[in-house]
Design an enzyme around this catalytic site. Sequence first.
Site, PDB file in Angstrom:
ATOM      1  N   SER A  71      35.716  42.742  45.432  1.00  0.00           N
ATOM      2  CA  SER A  71      37.079  42.198  45.416  1.00  0.00           C
ATOM      3  C   SER A  71      37.347  41.033  46.351  1.00  0.00           C
ATOM      4  O   SER A  71      38.419  40.433  46.275  1.00  0.00           O
ATOM      5  CB  SER A  71      38.091  43.292  45.716  1.00  0.00           C
ATOM      6  OG  SER A  71      38.326  44.037  44.557  1.00  0.00           O
ATOM      7  N   SER A 122      40.012  42.386  43.137  1.00  0.00           N
ATOM      8  CA  SER A 122      41.429  42.663  43.265  1.00  0.00           C
ATOM      9  C   SER A 122      42.170  41.763  44.253  1.00  0.00           C
ATOM     10  O   SER A 122      43.387  41.701  44.194  1.00  0.00           O
ATOM     11  CB  SER A 122      41.612  44.117  43.699  1.00  0.00           C
ATOM     12  OG  SER A 122      41.060  44.323  44.989  1.00  0.00           O
ATOM     13  N   LYS A 133      46.199  40.214  52.534  1.00  0.00           N
ATOM     14  CA  LYS A 133      46.285  41.019  51.306  1.00  0.00           C
ATOM     15  C   LYS A 133      47.258  42.171  51.534  1.00  0.00           C
ATOM     16  O   LYS A 133      47.268  42.786  52.609  1.00  0.00           O
ATOM     17  CB  LYS A 133      44.890  41.545  50.948  1.00  0.00           C
ATOM     18  CG  LYS A 133      44.810  42.290  49.621  1.00  0.00           C
ATOM     19  CD  LYS A 133      43.366  42.706  49.311  1.00  0.00           C
ATOM     20  CE  LYS A 133      43.231  43.421  47.975  1.00  0.00           C
ATOM     21  NZ  LYS A 133      41.848  43.830  47.679  1.00  0.00           N
TER      22      LYS A 133
HETATM   23  N1  GLN Z   1      36.651  45.421  40.488  1.00  0.00           N
HETATM   24  C1  GLN Z   1      36.153  46.567  41.158  1.00  0.00           C
HETATM   25  C2  GLN Z   1      37.020  47.768  40.842  1.00  0.00           C
HETATM   26  O1  GLN Z   1      37.876  47.630  40.060  1.00  0.00           O
HETATM   27  C3  GLN Z   1      36.091  46.331  42.644  1.00  0.00           C
HETATM   28  C4  GLN Z   1      37.395  46.398  43.310  1.00  0.00           C
HETATM   29  C5  GLN Z   1      37.332  46.168  44.782  1.00  0.00           C
HETATM   30  O2  GLN Z   1      36.355  45.671  45.312  1.00  0.00           O
HETATM   31  N2  GLN Z   1      38.394  46.578  45.461  1.00  0.00           N
HETATM   32  O3  GLN Z   1      36.844  48.826  41.348  1.00  0.00           O
END
Ligand code: GLN
Length: 493
Positions: A186, A162, A87
């Site tokens: 995420s 994400s 990532k």
């Molecule tokens: N979707 C969640 C957010 O927008 C989690 C994101 C993540 O785990 N990095 O914060």
Amino acid sequence: MTANTPEGGALHDLTLAEARQRLLDGDLTSRSLTQAHLDRIAQTEPSVGAFITVTADEALEQADAADALIASGDIPSPLTGLPIALKDVLMTQGTRTTAGSRMLDSLIPPYDATVVSRLRAAGAVSLGKTNMDEFAMGSSTEHSAWHPTSNPWDLERVPGGSSGGSAAAVAARQCLGSLGSDTGGSIRQPASFCGVVGLKPTYGRVSRYGLIAFASSLDQIGPFTRTVEDAALLLQEIAGPDPLDSTCYDVPVPDFMGQIERGLDGLRIAAPQEFFSDGMDDDVAEAMETALELLASNGAEIDRTPRMPSLPMALPVYYILAPSECSANLARFDGVKYGYGARGGESMWSDMEATRGHGFGREVKRRILLGAYALSAGYYDAYYLQAQKVRTLIRREFDRVFAEHDLIVAPTAPTVAFKRGAITDPYQMYLNDIFTIPANIAGLPAISVPGGFGADGMPVGLQLVGPRLDEATVLQVASAYERLAGWSTAPDG
Ligand code: GLN
């Protein structure tokens, strides 16, 4: 042309464990394996868009080095010659690292994240950096500053986020495994949307040194793979104490593979009602029922009586704590030290304003504003402090359930992958993580494993949450379920 295995299957269809065995047996070279994945990337990337940066030349160099090592007869490291992806939130020495943001469009890190140096030391070949929502804020990978990523099961749908690029790359067979980060879901939510395995280890099990921080009390790094066994193989290499990350547990890492085939007999698995209530689509609920029956008829005891009354507060707590921490973490992007910097304004302040105005996207700005508000004098006690107290209540409820149960089972996400552009309201987007956030709030290990199919043949994820530092039992039950259910993890093509 597609490179084939001796049995006629495509090389990019091997699992990490299978490819590793072939390399050790000498009937496959890392160069051919790596080239097969680079070919697959060239073929599928125009429609999937999982990568921000592909490092083909470096990958082939690393592959040749791996082949030389294997040929020399030295006992190779566990991941020698196996192509993986990272990532773009993980620092990679000499390779551009953007966190999906214009703010870091020109950052070439001078060092590797600990997980990256551990994978390198274990011999893995890095194919490049995967796409993500900007600074890991989002659930669809539509908030990347560069381009959206498509779900390999249906190109009109999102891969989740994400870490959507890391999940899509594994589902599209562009790599044998990948790393992502999980602050509120995420890793697990995109794994669920893309029909692959995604593991968030215990907070503190894996070093975050060199992870671009979002919310430091929640962030954790973990693997995406096609099988639970492969997730165990990657976790084994990245886990463990690190003097460069003081939040890392200084405890030995167990042999995850040693426990993975033990099955379900005698295990008590809780299915708390609050995880099976509001907001879940019918198709997901049906898949969950089928999964629970399968577990129950194969030796596990499923207990639906536990209650976790504070659980519905996890999402609001997260949206106080995560933005608060992000507003502090992202204050460093001022245009002076690294990345994008606007110049030539009237003052330092106007340059900083222009830097942050242009460098950050809308969602990131929204989070910074929310966080700065929650932390401001006069509101701190009402929001931040209150959220911390509720966080403690949620942790205690988990402790109570784990006093009598080995694991918790839950859906990973309330829906299957949605169409790109379908969710425009931020609050609706936040609801994607309603079932994943609790494990982050409590710092617990949790996995999403393919759990069947829902509407339009899209994958559904089954989530297993374990007690602190008990990834071994999480992997054991996930692996048993995987063997029993036998869901395909391959979208066509
Ligand atoms: N979707 C969640 C957010 O927008 C989690 C994101 C993540 O785990 N990095 O914060």
